[in-house]
Design an enzyme around this catalytic site. Structure first.
Site: not given
Length: 457
Positions: A63, A144, A146, A200, A207, A256, A328, A346, A348
């Site tokens: 359904d 990645e 976490e 982490e 992670e 990330h 970063r 990457e 982030r």
């Protein structure tokens, strides 16, 4: 990848027949047919293993009106068509009598005409992957995700962390190392290639990195990963959560996501050994597309009110629309690559509360738009953007991500490319649900407000 494999004389594909053989060999008595709703919640229908052949040939009816964002009551009949390539034994469901349960991920189809359902997030990603394929590319993704592990009290989750560990700490501070070990064992049994795991930055935060792969497999793997973490954490009497920011004042959980395009011959389209950053023209165009559509992407990749408690300066989460190869603080980072095959970008900003199918679809479509339009990437920012004042950010032309879910949904509605990537059905249902969530949030009175104002005024 999908359920379009070669059929045997008996009407089953070779891959499906292999699943039937594996069911018998592993004494599987129940199958969980898994799919994902528009908001990213994993759903499943449990059927006896004796129904496996019927599931492959006819599908499993359900359904659809009961599923968030699918269809109205008068359009309720839908069916699940399992993808045989996703068969996996559930390691935490093995029983003392030798029987086991297994999982198959399904595509959602219309019951009436048998065609793919436009509101199925897996179909949204398949459309994006087909677009890439038509341009000569395949997507490789490396997420990645976490997560936090919290204590439980009286069967309910708390926000008491399971350990006092920090970044890359070892036991005894990292009391959750045994939980991570069992999660890794479980992932290994389900076909994951785990590359590393560690504690982490925040207490209770972890992670586990698994090997990159094609886009559809990675979206399936993220959904599976979240289920494995929760299930095995529960066996240890702790609660695993992918909530982006469960505790104020410490780092939140991100996802990330590493992205690259390959040719059918296995060549990395993103690599150029003569470039200063080892990035090809196509890679920079892809990067520019993601940057241009970043505000709208944020609504999909950071889909909860809580997501924006993570996206604030000072906690290693990116809020500035820029790219860099050395720091970063930017939205997109160019990681170091030891081999040409490893050249990638990457993103982030995503967090693990997102629907992985929709998230990868909009990332990919935005990047492909950059290639199609020949967009030019801005210069990389090699300074710490967190230390910039507003005037300097304006000088560098650096915008910020939407500050809250309401602004992100506004950006989504204004971005024709990302709206088209989701498709009319998914976009409208997603926006409807998220507007309601944000309105509920705005009307709610928080503990912070009570503490701040109740005795002051």
């Amino acid at each position: 990848m999908g359920n379009e494999s070669i059929a045997t004389d008996g009407g089953l594909s070779v891959e499906a027949q292999n699943v039937l053989d594996a069911i018998e060999e592993n004494n599987v008595d129940f199958l969980r047919i898994q799919f994902t709703d528009i908001l990213g919640t994993v759903k499943n229908v449990s059927v006896p293993a004796s129904q496996a052949e019927k599931a492959f040939t006819e599908g499993i009816y359900f359904d659809g009106s009961s599923i968030e964002g699918f269809v109205r009551i008068q359009e309720s009949d839908m069916r699940l068509m399992p993808d045989p390539s996703t068969f996996a034994i559930l390691p935490w469901r093995s029983r003392e009598d030798g029987t086991a349960s297994a999982r198959l991920i399904a595509d959602v189809h219309e019951a009436a005409d048998g065609g793919p359902f436009a509101g199925d997030p897996r179909q949204v990603l398949k459309r994006a992957l087909k677009k890439a394929g038509d341009m000569g590319y395949t997507l490789n993704a490396g997420p990645e995700p976490e997560f936090f592990l919290f204590e439980e009290e009286d069967g309910r989750a708390t926000t008491k962390t399971h350990d006092a560990g920090g970044y890359f700490d070892l036991a005894p501070k990292d009391l959750a190392s045994d939980v991570r070990r069992d999660i890794i064992y479980g992932l290994d049994q389900m076909g994951f290639e785990v590359e590393a795991s560690h504690h982490e930055v925040a207490e209770g935060q972890h992670e586990i990195n698994f090997k990159y792969g094609d886009g559809l497999t990675m979206a399936d793997n993220i959904a599976t990963f979240r289920a494995v973490v929760r299930a095995i954490a529960a066996e240890h009497d702790v609660h695993g959560t992918f909530m982006p920011k469960p505790i104020s004042g410490i780092n939140g959980s991100g996802m990330h996501t590493h992205l690259s395009l390959f040719t059918e011959d296995g060549e990395n389209v993103f690599h150029d050994e003569d470039d200063e950053f080892s990035l090809s023209t196509e890679a920079k165009q892809f990067l520019a597309g993601v940057l241009e559509h970043a505000p709208a992407i944020t609504a999909v990749c950071n889909p909860t009110v809580n997501s924006y408690k993570r996206l604030v300066p000072g906690y290693e989460a990116p809020v500035y629309v820029a790219w860099s190869d050395v720091n970063r603080s930017a939205l997109i980072r160019k990681p170091a690559a030891r081999t040409p095959a490893a050249s990638r970008i990457e993103l982030r900003s995503p967090d693990p509360s997102c629907n992985p199918y929709l998230a990868l679809a909009v990332m990919l479509q935005a990047g492909l738009d950059g290639i199609e339009r020949g967009l030019e990437a801005p210069d990389p920012v090699r300074e710490n953007i967190y230390e910039f004042d507003e005037a300097k950010r304006e000088e560098y032309g650096i915008d910020t991500l939407p500050p809250h879910l309401g602004a992100a949904i506004d950006a989504l509605e204004e971005d024709e490319l990302v709206m088209d990537a989701l498709g009319e059905h998914v976009a409208s249902k997603f926006i409807e649900a998220k507007r309601a969530e944000y309105d509920d949030y705005r009307a709610a009175v928080s503990g912070w407000e009570i503490d701040r104002y109740l005795e002051t005024f």
